[in-house]
Scaffold this active site. Structure first.
Site, PDB file in Angstrom:
ATOM      1  N   ASP A 178       5.092  67.638 -77.695  1.00 33.18           N
ATOM      2  CA  ASP A 178       4.362  66.920 -78.741  1.00 33.18           C
ATOM      3  C   ASP A 178       5.369  66.268 -79.686  1.00 33.18           C
ATOM      4  O   ASP A 178       6.193  66.951 -80.294  1.00 33.18           O
ATOM      5  CB  ASP A 178       3.462  67.897 -79.502  1.00 33.18           C
ATOM      6  CG  ASP A 178       2.550  67.192 -80.495  1.00 33.18           C
ATOM      7  OD1 ASP A 178       3.073  66.550 -81.433  1.00 33.18           O
ATOM      8  OD2 ASP A 178       1.319  67.291 -80.347  1.00 33.18           O
ATOM      9  N   GLU A 195      -3.204  62.087 -79.693  1.00 36.81           N
ATOM     10  CA  GLU A 195      -3.986  63.022 -80.506  1.00 36.81           C
ATOM     11  C   GLU A 195      -3.977  62.558 -81.959  1.00 36.81           C
ATOM     12  O   GLU A 195      -4.011  63.372 -82.878  1.00 36.81           O
ATOM     13  CB  GLU A 195      -3.396  64.425 -80.429  1.00 36.81           C
ATOM     14  CG  GLU A 195      -3.532  65.102 -79.100  1.00 36.81           C
ATOM     15  CD  GLU A 195      -2.942  66.507 -79.150  1.00 36.81           C
ATOM     16  OE1 GLU A 195      -3.560  67.400 -78.553  1.00 36.81           O
ATOM     17  OE2 GLU A 195      -1.891  66.705 -79.765  1.00 36.81           O
ATOM     18  N   HIS A 249      -1.488  76.331 -76.998  1.00 36.41           N
ATOM     19  CA  HIS A 249      -0.517  76.657 -78.036  1.00 36.41           C
ATOM     20  C   HIS A 249      -0.085  78.107 -77.831  1.00 36.41           C
ATOM     21  O   HIS A 249      -0.945  78.993 -77.723  1.00 36.41           O
ATOM     22  CB  HIS A 249      -1.147  76.495 -79.419  1.00 36.41           C
ATOM     23  CG  HIS A 249      -1.489  75.091 -79.773  1.00 36.41           C
ATOM     24  ND1 HIS A 249      -2.096  74.759 -80.982  1.00 36.41           N
ATOM     25  CD2 HIS A 249      -1.336  73.914 -79.113  1.00 36.41           C
ATOM     26  CE1 HIS A 249      -2.279  73.446 -81.031  1.00 36.41           C
ATOM     27  NE2 HIS A 249      -1.826  72.918 -79.907  1.00 36.41           N
ATOM     28  N   HIS A 252       5.166  67.431 -83.331  1.00 36.43           N
ATOM     29  CA  HIS A 252       5.596  68.824 -83.452  1.00 36.43           C
ATOM     30  C   HIS A 252       7.108  68.964 -83.389  1.00 36.43           C
ATOM     31  O   HIS A 252       7.710  69.651 -84.220  1.00 36.43           O
ATOM     32  CB  HIS A 252       4.960  69.676 -82.355  1.00 36.43           C
ATOM     33  CG  HIS A 252       3.484  69.831 -82.482  1.00 36.43           C
ATOM     34  ND1 HIS A 252       2.725  70.523 -81.558  1.00 36.43           N
ATOM     35  CD2 HIS A 252       2.609  69.378 -83.412  1.00 36.43           C
ATOM     36  CE1 HIS A 252       1.452  70.486 -81.922  1.00 36.43           C
ATOM     37  NE2 HIS A 252       1.362  69.795 -83.046  1.00 36.43           N
ATOM     38  N   HIS A 256       2.373  64.632 -75.731  1.00 29.63           N
ATOM     39  CA  HIS A 256       1.419  64.250 -76.771  1.00 29.63           C
ATOM     40  C   HIS A 256       2.111  63.221 -77.668  1.00 29.63           C
ATOM     41  O   HIS A 256       3.116  63.545 -78.315  1.00 29.63           O
ATOM     42  CB  HIS A 256       1.010  65.461 -77.614  1.00 29.63           C
ATOM     43  CG  HIS A 256       0.013  66.351 -76.951  1.00 29.63           C
ATOM     44  ND1 HIS A 256      -0.201  67.656 -77.344  1.00 29.63           N
ATOM     45  CD2 HIS A 256      -0.845  66.137 -75.929  1.00 29.63           C
ATOM     46  CE1 HIS A 256      -1.136  68.192 -76.590  1.00 29.63           C
ATOM     47  NE2 HIS A 256      -1.537  67.291 -75.725  1.00 29.63           N
ATOM     48  N   ASP A 278       3.162  69.874 -89.176  1.00 31.42           N
ATOM     49  CA  ASP A 278       2.205  69.569 -88.114  1.00 31.42           C
ATOM     50  C   ASP A 278       0.963  68.829 -88.631  1.00 31.42           C
ATOM     51  O   ASP A 278      -0.153  69.344 -88.580  1.00 31.42           O
ATOM     52  CB  ASP A 278       1.780  70.852 -87.386  1.00 31.42           C
ATOM     53  CG  ASP A 278       0.841  70.564 -86.217  1.00 31.42           C
ATOM     54  OD1 ASP A 278       0.706  69.393 -85.817  1.00 31.42           O
ATOM     55  OD2 ASP A 278       0.224  71.521 -85.714  1.00 31.42           O
ATOM     56  N   TYR A 323      -8.181  75.872 -80.087  1.00 31.52           N
ATOM     57  CA  TYR A 323      -7.182  76.148 -81.118  1.00 31.52           C
ATOM     58  C   TYR A 323      -7.254  77.591 -81.619  1.00 31.52           C
ATOM     59  O   TYR A 323      -6.304  78.092 -82.223  1.00 31.52           O
ATOM     60  CB  TYR A 323      -7.377  75.210 -82.309  1.00 31.52           C
ATOM     61  CG  TYR A 323      -7.170  73.753 -81.988  1.00 31.52           C
ATOM     62  CD1 TYR A 323      -6.011  73.295 -81.376  1.00 31.52           C
ATOM     63  CD2 TYR A 323      -8.143  72.813 -82.314  1.00 31.52           C
ATOM     64  CE1 TYR A 323      -5.813  71.957 -81.095  1.00 31.52           C
ATOM     65  CE2 TYR A 323      -7.965  71.459 -82.036  1.00 31.52           C
ATOM     66  CZ  TYR A 323      -6.801  71.040 -81.424  1.00 31.52           C
ATOM     67  OH  TYR A 323      -6.623  69.709 -81.141  1.00 31.52           O
ATOM     68  N   HIS A 379      -0.654  65.142 -87.836  1.00 29.62           N
ATOM     69  CA  HIS A 379      -0.524  63.959 -87.006  1.00 29.62           C
ATOM     70  C   HIS A 379      -0.895  62.683 -87.771  1.00 29.62           C
ATOM     71  O   HIS A 379      -1.772  62.691 -88.630  1.00 29.62           O
ATOM     72  CB  HIS A 379      -1.428  64.072 -85.776  1.00 29.62           C
ATOM     73  CG  HIS A 379      -1.077  65.225 -84.879  1.00 29.62           C
ATOM     74  ND1 HIS A 379      -1.677  65.417 -83.655  1.00 29.62           N
ATOM     75  CD2 HIS A 379      -0.179  66.240 -85.016  1.00 29.62           C
ATOM     76  CE1 HIS A 379      -1.176  66.498 -83.083  1.00 29.62           C
ATOM     77  NE2 HIS A 379      -0.278  67.020 -83.905  1.00 29.62           N
ATOM     78  N   HIS A 406      -7.275  71.040 -72.748  1.00 31.35           N
ATOM     79  CA  HIS A 406      -6.596  71.738 -73.843  1.00 31.35           C
ATOM     80  C   HIS A 406      -7.361  73.013 -74.179  1.00 31.35           C
ATOM     81  O   HIS A 406      -8.580  73.000 -74.345  1.00 31.35           O
ATOM     82  CB  HIS A 406      -6.545  70.822 -75.073  1.00 31.35           C
ATOM     83  CG  HIS A 406      -5.513  71.199 -76.090  1.00 31.35           C
ATOM     84  ND1 HIS A 406      -5.451  72.450 -76.667  1.00 31.35           N
ATOM     85  CD2 HIS A 406      -4.506  70.481 -76.655  1.00 31.35           C
ATOM     86  CE1 HIS A 406      -4.456  72.488 -77.529  1.00 31.35           C
ATOM     87  NE2 HIS A 406      -3.851  71.302 -77.539  1.00 31.35           N
ATOM     88  N   ARG A 461     -12.949  75.051 -81.733  1.00 26.73           N
ATOM     89  CA  ARG A 461     -12.824  75.991 -82.856  1.00 26.73           C
ATOM     90  C   ARG A 461     -13.615  77.271 -82.612  1.00 26.73           C
ATOM     91  O   ARG A 461     -13.814  78.072 -83.516  1.00 26.73           O
ATOM     92  CB  ARG A 461     -13.334  75.330 -84.138  1.00 26.73           C
ATOM     93  CG  ARG A 461     -12.590  74.056 -84.515  1.00 26.73           C
ATOM     94  CD  ARG A 461     -11.171  74.332 -84.950  1.00 26.73           C
ATOM     95  NE  ARG A 461     -10.454  73.108 -85.303  1.00 26.73           N
ATOM     96  CZ  ARG A 461      -9.169  73.060 -85.621  1.00 26.73           C
ATOM     97  NH1 ARG A 461      -8.458  74.168 -85.655  1.00 26.73           N
ATOM     98  NH2 ARG A 461      -8.588  71.914 -85.917  1.00 26.73           N
ATOM     99  N   GLU A 517       2.813  74.313 -75.064  1.00 28.70           N
ATOM    100  CA  GLU A 517       3.034  73.179 -75.955  1.00 28.70           C
ATOM    101  C   GLU A 517       4.136  73.486 -76.972  1.00 28.70           C
ATOM    102  O   GLU A 517       4.179  74.576 -77.547  1.00 28.70           O
ATOM    103  CB  GLU A 517       1.748  72.818 -76.691  1.00 28.70           C
ATOM    104  CG  GLU A 517       1.898  71.585 -77.570  1.00 28.70           C
ATOM    105  CD  GLU A 517       0.567  71.068 -78.102  1.00 28.70           C
ATOM    106  OE1 GLU A 517       0.586  70.341 -79.112  1.00 28.70           O
ATOM    107  OE2 GLU A 517      -0.493  71.392 -77.515  1.00 28.70           O
TER     108      GLU A 517
END
Length: 278
Positions: free
Chosen positions: A178, A258, A109, A181, A213, A226, A72, A228, A69, A39, A144
């Protein structure tokens, strides 16, 4: 169960070797991780000894490819120049670090166009990739697939393909699919997984599919939300994951969880998915 490469997300704050040990604890043979605060922007000082220990551990335990990854917070197609510059700096630095682990994967992303439109966003994303990819790198950079909430780019196979088309070093690119997604985006893997894979192959090409994913979804089909869910506890359901882990076209693709879980929860999910594998 030959070539079943499956793992879950690990916390980089524990260090490289500990991530490998945690992966082994949950009976996985790969893992996904962030190189820095997911983050934020800060990365820990790179510990070469710790990294060497992980490489030795992975070799001793026959690990598959690992997946780093991107944070975000990155948005390569922001309407703000300093945000785009931040994406460039962070991804370039992450990719330099990943070369310490040759021939692995880096996922990001595509970003959100924040009202500028998809066409301009695709130009920005591909431009960034053309700047940071180079012929000598061994890492494969993955776009992704996204759920399509708000102004997200990558909500369709066509948008992913349009980015790839504008990148010069296509051999350095791949796609991370994903499950949550694409289901939320409107690709019905529950009713017809093979049709979705056919469509992926027609539009993008299955040769680009480098990682999956595995996530169930808290929301219904085509919700663009989105969120999960644990495997088998959402709208996608266990039967679909049974189909995914046993599909001939996906059997050799590394898969990463995830889901909203702790280590013991991941251990249970991996045991479940392995039990489904024929």
């Amino acid at each position: 169960m030959n070539n079943f490469v499956i793992g879950a997300h690990q916390s980089f704050s524990k260090g490289f070797l500990q991530m490998g040990k945690d992966a082994k604890y949950i009976d996985s043979n790969t893992f996904q991780f962030f190189m820095r605060n997911p983050r934020g922007s800060r990365a820990k000082k790179f510990d070469e000894k710790d990294a060497d220990n992980l490489k030795d551990f992975m070799k001793e335990n026959s690990f598959g490819k690992i997946l780093c990854h991107a944070p975000y917070t990155l948005n390569p197609c922001s309407d703000k120049e300093h945000v785009r510059e931040f994406a460039h700096i962070v991804m370039e630095d992450d990719l330099k670090r990943m070369e310490y682990f040759p021939n692995n994967l880096y996922n990001f992303h595509p970003g959100s166009h924040v009202g500028q439109g998809v066409d301009l966003a695709i130009d920005m994303i591909s431009s960034l990739l053309n700047e940071i990819l180079n012929k000598d790198m061994t890492t494969t950079v993955l776009l992704e697939t996204m759920a399509g909430k708000g102004t997200e780019v990558g909500r369709s196979f066509d948008e992913i393909k349009r980015i790839i088309d504008k990148v010069e070093l296509k051999e350095k690119l791949g796609v991370c699919l994903d499950t949550c997604h694409i289901y939320d985006a409107g690709y019905d893997i529950v009713e017809d997984l093979d049709y979705v894979l056919d469509e992926f192959d027609r539009v993008i090409g299955l040769k680009y599919l480098k990682a999956i994913h595995l996530n169930d979804s808290k929301n219904p089909f085509k919700s663009h939300k989105d969120r999960h869910e644990k495997i088998g506890e959402g709208s996608i359901g266990l039967d679909t994951f049974n189909n995914i882990v046993n599909n001939e076209r996906l059997k050799d693709i590394p898969m990463f969880l995830e889901t909203p879980n702790d280590l013991d929860g991941y251990k249970e999910e991996i045991e479940l998915l392995k039990s489904l594998r024929k």
